[in-house]
Design an enzyme around this catalytic site. Structure first.
Site, PDB file in Angstrom:
ATOM      1  N   GLY A  55       2.344  -3.763  -5.490  1.00  0.00           N
ATOM      2  CA  GLY A  55       1.554  -2.543  -5.361  1.00  0.00           C
ATOM      3  C   GLY A  55       0.476  -2.508  -6.428  1.00  0.00           C
ATOM      4  O   GLY A  55       0.644  -3.078  -7.506  1.00  0.00           O
ATOM      5  N   TYR A  90       3.515   5.414   5.078  1.00  0.00           N
ATOM      6  CA  TYR A  90       2.841   5.532   3.785  1.00  0.00           C
ATOM      7  C   TYR A  90       1.705   6.555   3.890  1.00  0.00           C
ATOM      8  O   TYR A  90       0.648   6.280   4.458  1.00  0.00           O
ATOM      9  CB  TYR A  90       2.309   4.172   3.311  1.00  0.00           C
ATOM     10  CG  TYR A  90       3.384   3.102   3.147  1.00  0.00           C
ATOM     11  CD1 TYR A  90       4.734   3.451   3.056  1.00  0.00           C
ATOM     12  CD2 TYR A  90       3.053   1.753   3.098  1.00  0.00           C
ATOM     13  CE1 TYR A  90       5.712   2.475   2.919  1.00  0.00           C
ATOM     14  CE2 TYR A  90       4.033   0.774   2.952  1.00  0.00           C
ATOM     15  CZ  TYR A  90       5.363   1.150   2.871  1.00  0.00           C
ATOM     16  OH  TYR A  90       6.336   0.188   2.734  1.00  0.00           O
ATOM     17  N   ARG A 109      -2.766   0.340  -7.836  1.00  0.00           N
ATOM     18  CA  ARG A 109      -3.383   1.642  -7.610  1.00  0.00           C
ATOM     19  C   ARG A 109      -4.865   1.633  -7.898  1.00  0.00           C
ATOM     20  O   ARG A 109      -5.551   2.611  -7.689  1.00  0.00           O
ATOM     21  CB  ARG A 109      -2.687   2.689  -8.484  1.00  0.00           C
ATOM     22  CG  ARG A 109      -1.167   2.537  -8.386  1.00  0.00           C
ATOM     23  CD  ARG A 109      -0.468   3.779  -8.767  1.00  0.00           C
ATOM     24  NE  ARG A 109      -0.780   4.826  -7.828  1.00  0.00           N
ATOM     25  CZ  ARG A 109      -0.212   6.019  -7.815  1.00  0.00           C
ATOM     26  NH1 ARG A 109       0.688   6.311  -8.704  1.00  0.00           N
ATOM     27  NH2 ARG A 109      -0.552   6.916  -6.931  1.00  0.00           N
ATOM     28  N   THR A 126       0.806  -1.233   0.000  1.00  0.00           N
ATOM     29  CA  THR A 126       0.000   0.000   0.000  1.00  0.00           C
ATOM     30  C   THR A 126       0.839   1.283   0.000  1.00  0.00           C
ATOM     31  O   THR A 126       0.318   2.351   0.294  1.00  0.00           O
ATOM     32  CB  THR A 126      -0.946   0.017   1.228  1.00  0.00           C
ATOM     33  OG1 THR A 126      -0.129   0.041   2.404  1.00  0.00           O
ATOM     34  CG2 THR A 126      -1.862  -1.191   1.249  1.00  0.00           C
ATOM     35  N   TRP A 127       2.130   1.167  -0.319  1.00  0.00           N
ATOM     36  CA  TRP A 127       2.981   2.359  -0.315  1.00  0.00           C
ATOM     37  C   TRP A 127       2.420   3.421  -1.273  1.00  0.00           C
ATOM     38  O   TRP A 127       2.199   4.573  -0.884  1.00  0.00           O
ATOM     39  CB  TRP A 127       4.413   1.961  -0.694  1.00  0.00           C
ATOM     40  CG  TRP A 127       5.394   3.088  -0.793  1.00  0.00           C
ATOM     41  CD1 TRP A 127       5.316   4.310  -0.176  1.00  0.00           C
ATOM     42  CD2 TRP A 127       6.621   3.098  -1.543  1.00  0.00           C
ATOM     43  NE1 TRP A 127       6.430   5.078  -0.507  1.00  0.00           N
ATOM     44  CE2 TRP A 127       7.236   4.361  -1.330  1.00  0.00           C
ATOM     45  CE3 TRP A 127       7.262   2.172  -2.364  1.00  0.00           C
ATOM     46  CZ2 TRP A 127       8.456   4.707  -1.920  1.00  0.00           C
ATOM     47  CZ3 TRP A 127       8.481   2.522  -2.942  1.00  0.00           C
ATOM     48  CH2 TRP A 127       9.067   3.774  -2.723  1.00  0.00           C
ATOM     49  N   LEU A 133       7.737  -5.733  -8.805  1.00  0.00           N
ATOM     50  CA  LEU A 133       7.699  -5.326 -10.224  1.00  0.00           C
ATOM     51  C   LEU A 133       8.684  -4.184 -10.493  1.00  0.00           C
ATOM     52  O   LEU A 133       8.632  -3.544 -11.543  1.00  0.00           O
ATOM     53  CB  LEU A 133       6.276  -4.881 -10.616  1.00  0.00           C
ATOM     54  CG  LEU A 133       5.189  -5.947 -10.480  1.00  0.00           C
ATOM     55  CD1 LEU A 133       3.812  -5.358 -10.798  1.00  0.00           C
ATOM     56  CD2 LEU A 133       5.481  -7.135 -11.403  1.00  0.00           C
TER      57      LEU A 133
HETATM   58  N1  LIG Z   1       9.870  -2.384   3.492  1.00  0.00           N
HETATM   59  C1  LIG Z   1      10.233  -1.448   2.655  1.00  0.00           C
HETATM   60  O1  LIG Z   1      11.173  -0.689   2.883  1.00  0.00           O
HETATM   61  C2  LIG Z   1       9.448  -1.292   1.381  1.00  0.00           C
HETATM   62  C3  LIG Z   1       9.956  -0.530   0.313  1.00  0.00           C
HETATM   63  C4  LIG Z   1       9.214  -0.475  -0.859  1.00  0.00           C
HETATM   64  C5  LIG Z   1       8.008  -1.149  -0.953  1.00  0.00           C
HETATM   65  N2  LIG Z   1       7.520  -1.871   0.113  1.00  0.00           N
HETATM   66  C6  LIG Z   1       6.228  -2.607   0.028  1.00  0.00           C
HETATM   67  O2  LIG Z   1       6.160  -3.316  -1.199  1.00  0.00           O
HETATM   68  C7  LIG Z   1       4.982  -2.907  -1.904  1.00  0.00           C
HETATM   69  C8  LIG Z   1       5.171  -3.007  -3.404  1.00  0.00           C
HETATM   70  O3  LIG Z   1       6.305  -2.326  -3.835  1.00  0.00           O
HETATM   71  P1  LIG Z   1       6.261  -1.025  -4.757  1.00  0.00           P
HETATM   72  O4  LIG Z   1       4.965  -0.328  -4.529  1.00  0.00           O
HETATM   73  O5  LIG Z   1       7.532  -0.339  -4.519  1.00  0.00           O
HETATM   74  O6  LIG Z   1       6.376  -1.500  -6.242  1.00  0.00           O
HETATM   75  P2  LIG Z   1       5.863  -2.636  -7.232  1.00  0.00           P
HETATM   76  O7  LIG Z   1       4.904  -3.566  -6.609  1.00  0.00           O
HETATM   77  O8  LIG Z   1       7.093  -3.198  -7.816  1.00  0.00           O
HETATM   78  O9  LIG Z   1       5.131  -1.733  -8.334  1.00  0.00           O
HETATM   79  C9  LIG Z   1       3.863  -1.264  -8.055  1.00  0.00           C
HETATM   80  C10 LIG Z   1       3.426  -0.216  -9.078  1.00  0.00           C
HETATM   81  O10 LIG Z   1       3.464  -0.724 -10.406  1.00  0.00           O
HETATM   82  C11 LIG Z   1       2.299  -0.325 -11.122  1.00  0.00           C
HETATM   83  N3  LIG Z   1       1.545  -1.561 -11.426  1.00  0.00           N
HETATM   84  C12 LIG Z   1       1.222  -2.576 -10.565  1.00  0.00           C
HETATM   85  N4  LIG Z   1       0.558  -3.550 -11.186  1.00  0.00           N
HETATM   86  C13 LIG Z   1       0.444  -3.181 -12.460  1.00  0.00           C
HETATM   87  C14 LIG Z   1      -0.122  -3.800 -13.607  1.00  0.00           C
HETATM   88  N5  LIG Z   1      -0.707  -4.986 -13.527  1.00  0.00           N
HETATM   89  N6  LIG Z   1      -0.043  -3.140 -14.778  1.00  0.00           N
HETATM   90  C15 LIG Z   1       0.559  -1.937 -14.878  1.00  0.00           C
HETATM   91  N7  LIG Z   1       1.135  -1.301 -13.814  1.00  0.00           N
HETATM   92  C16 LIG Z   1       1.079  -1.919 -12.633  1.00  0.00           C
HETATM   93  C17 LIG Z   1       1.511   0.608 -10.211  1.00  0.00           C
HETATM   94  O11 LIG Z   1       1.914   1.970 -10.377  1.00  0.00           O
HETATM   95  P3  LIG Z   1       1.443   2.897 -11.584  1.00  0.00           P
HETATM   96  O12 LIG Z   1       0.089   2.466 -12.009  1.00  0.00           O
HETATM   97  O13 LIG Z   1       1.501   4.274 -11.009  1.00  0.00           O
HETATM   98  O14 LIG Z   1       2.485   2.689 -12.655  1.00  0.00           O
HETATM   99  C18 LIG Z   1       1.966   0.142  -8.832  1.00  0.00           C
HETATM  100  O15 LIG Z   1       1.869   1.124  -7.838  1.00  0.00           O
HETATM  101  C19 LIG Z   1       4.725  -1.494  -1.377  1.00  0.00           C
HETATM  102  O16 LIG Z   1       3.416  -1.062  -1.633  1.00  0.00           O
HETATM  103  C20 LIG Z   1       5.023  -1.684   0.083  1.00  0.00           C
HETATM  104  O17 LIG Z   1       3.955  -2.307   0.738  1.00  0.00           O
HETATM  105  C21 LIG Z   1       8.230  -1.946   1.247  1.00  0.00           C
END
Ligand SMILES: NC(=O)c1ccc[n+]([C@@H]2O[C@H](COP(=O)([O-])OP(=O)(O)OC[C@H]3O[C@@H](n4cnc5c(N)ncnc54)[C@H](OP(=O)(O)O)[C@@H]3O)[C@@H](O)[C@H]2O)c1
Length: 331
Positions: free
Chosen positions: A280, A58, A282, A20-21, A199
């Protein structure tokens, strides 16, 4: 959807979790529509996702509030994982942070409370004892850590009651640094790996054809040249290797007839030690599409092709497990 137990606990999580970031809005994600976020949370649950990862950081509590608002009617069927910020790790501050999270999440217990980042200025023993106390008083069911390397983890293994259930780290096809040391260490010590940014902030969906298409605020991991405005690592980056790997992953996904994002998530879910991947989303459409990776098992030959396709990038980025900084904040 597949489900797995975390570490030595009885906390059972879905192999695809929802992160949910981005729902918190602000840098680097930009504005987030509330209706879309609530719909994404509900859709994820309908698709079999039970693990919801959030944090006080977040959107300064907004993401936790929306998790509470969207999912309180199914509270007993979901796993809420939240965090405590690195400046709140002194015992009293940690307990206050936990109480505030409970209130925002509209719940009486947190399934998994994680230390968001290590903080070398605060003695870890006090933090671990505070977490063990919260567990004994049933405010939390289990605790874990995030962004912990081998040296960060070692003091957690001095007492059985201090052992974390999980370590949440950056891990995906384009960022395999934990394979050098952290992953084998976690596997040996029965600490489940929870993968964040599976991703790589959307890059593994194939939505960006080259490095220049990536919005500048997203182009700040160690993959990108330090000439990009928001980077903090001072390195040359690995833009050519990153997009060569993305092209090859796209070809493999096309051969399989599956969406590229789901192929990347399925590869990650199959890695040793991985309990869940926190993707993640949205809006509801992204959440539903990503959840389907929980049912996708890659034929071994395809999994091997994916591993091979990202080997050169893995070598170029090396063992630093910090996605954004050099020197690393993870030890
Ligand atoms: N512990 C830590 O320090 C830390 C650090 C980072 C993340 N996290 C956790 O990990 C979670 C996920 O990581 P993340 O948010 O960095 O990145 P991610 O999951 O790698 O990428 C998510 C983003 O990609 C896009 N997306 C997702 N599914 C899609 C699809 N099917 N088709 C097209 N675009 C898509 C969306 O953004 P758009 O639509 O805007 O492109 C989405 O916000 C976070 O929400 C958080 O809970 C933890």
């Amino acid at each position: 959807m597949r489900y797995r137990l975390l570490g030595r606990t009885n906390v059972r999580v879905s192999a695809v979790g929802l992160g949910t970031w981005a729902m918190g809005g602000g840098f680097p994600w930009g504005p987030q529509d509330k209706e879309d976020a609530i719909a994404a949370l509900k859709a994820a649950f309908e698709e079999g996702i039970t693990l919801f990862d959030t944090a006080p950081m977040y959107g300064e509590g907004v993401a936790e509030q929306w998790v509470g608002e969207a999912l309180s009617d199914v509270r007993d069927k979901i796993i809420i994982a939240t965090k405590v910020s690195p400046d709140q790790l002194a015992p009293k501050a940690l307990k206050t942070s936990c109480e505030q999270s409970l209130e925002r999440l509209r719940t009486e217990y947190i399934d998994l409370l994680q230390i968001h980042w290590p903080n070398p200025k605060i003695p870890i023993e006090g933090t671990l004892q505070a977490l063990a106390d919260l567990q004994a008083s049933h405010k939390i069911r289990a605790f874990g850590v995030s962004n912990f390397g081998k040296s960060d983890l070692t003091p957690c293994l001095t007492k059985r009651e201090f052992a974390p259930a999980s370590n949440q780290v950056a891990y995906n096809l384009l960022f395999r640094a934990i394979e050098y040391e952290i992953k084998p260490f976690c596997v040996r010590n029965n600490i489940s790996i929870i993968c964040y940014s599976p991703l790589l902030h959307g890059l593994l969906t194939g939505k960006f054809a080259n490095a220049d298409e990536v919005p500048p605020e997203r182009a700040r991991t160690r993959h990108f040249s330090s000439s990009r405005p928001h980077t903090r690592h001072g390195e040359a980056g690995a833009e050519a290797e990153t997009f060569a790997a993305i092209d090859e992953i796209r070809n493999i996904a096309r051969d399989l007839g599956e969406p590229m994002a789901n192929v990347a998530l399925a590869w990650l879910i199959a890695q040793e030690g991985v309990a869940s991947v926190l993707v993640g989303a949205r809006n509801a459409s992204q959440a539903r599409r990503n959840a389907r990776a929980g049912n996708l098992a890659l034929p071994p030959a395809y999994a091997q092709r994916l591993t091979k396709a990202t080997e050169a990038l893995k070598k170029k980025l090396g063992p630093n497990p910090d996605l954004w900084e050099n020197p690393p904040r993870i030890h």
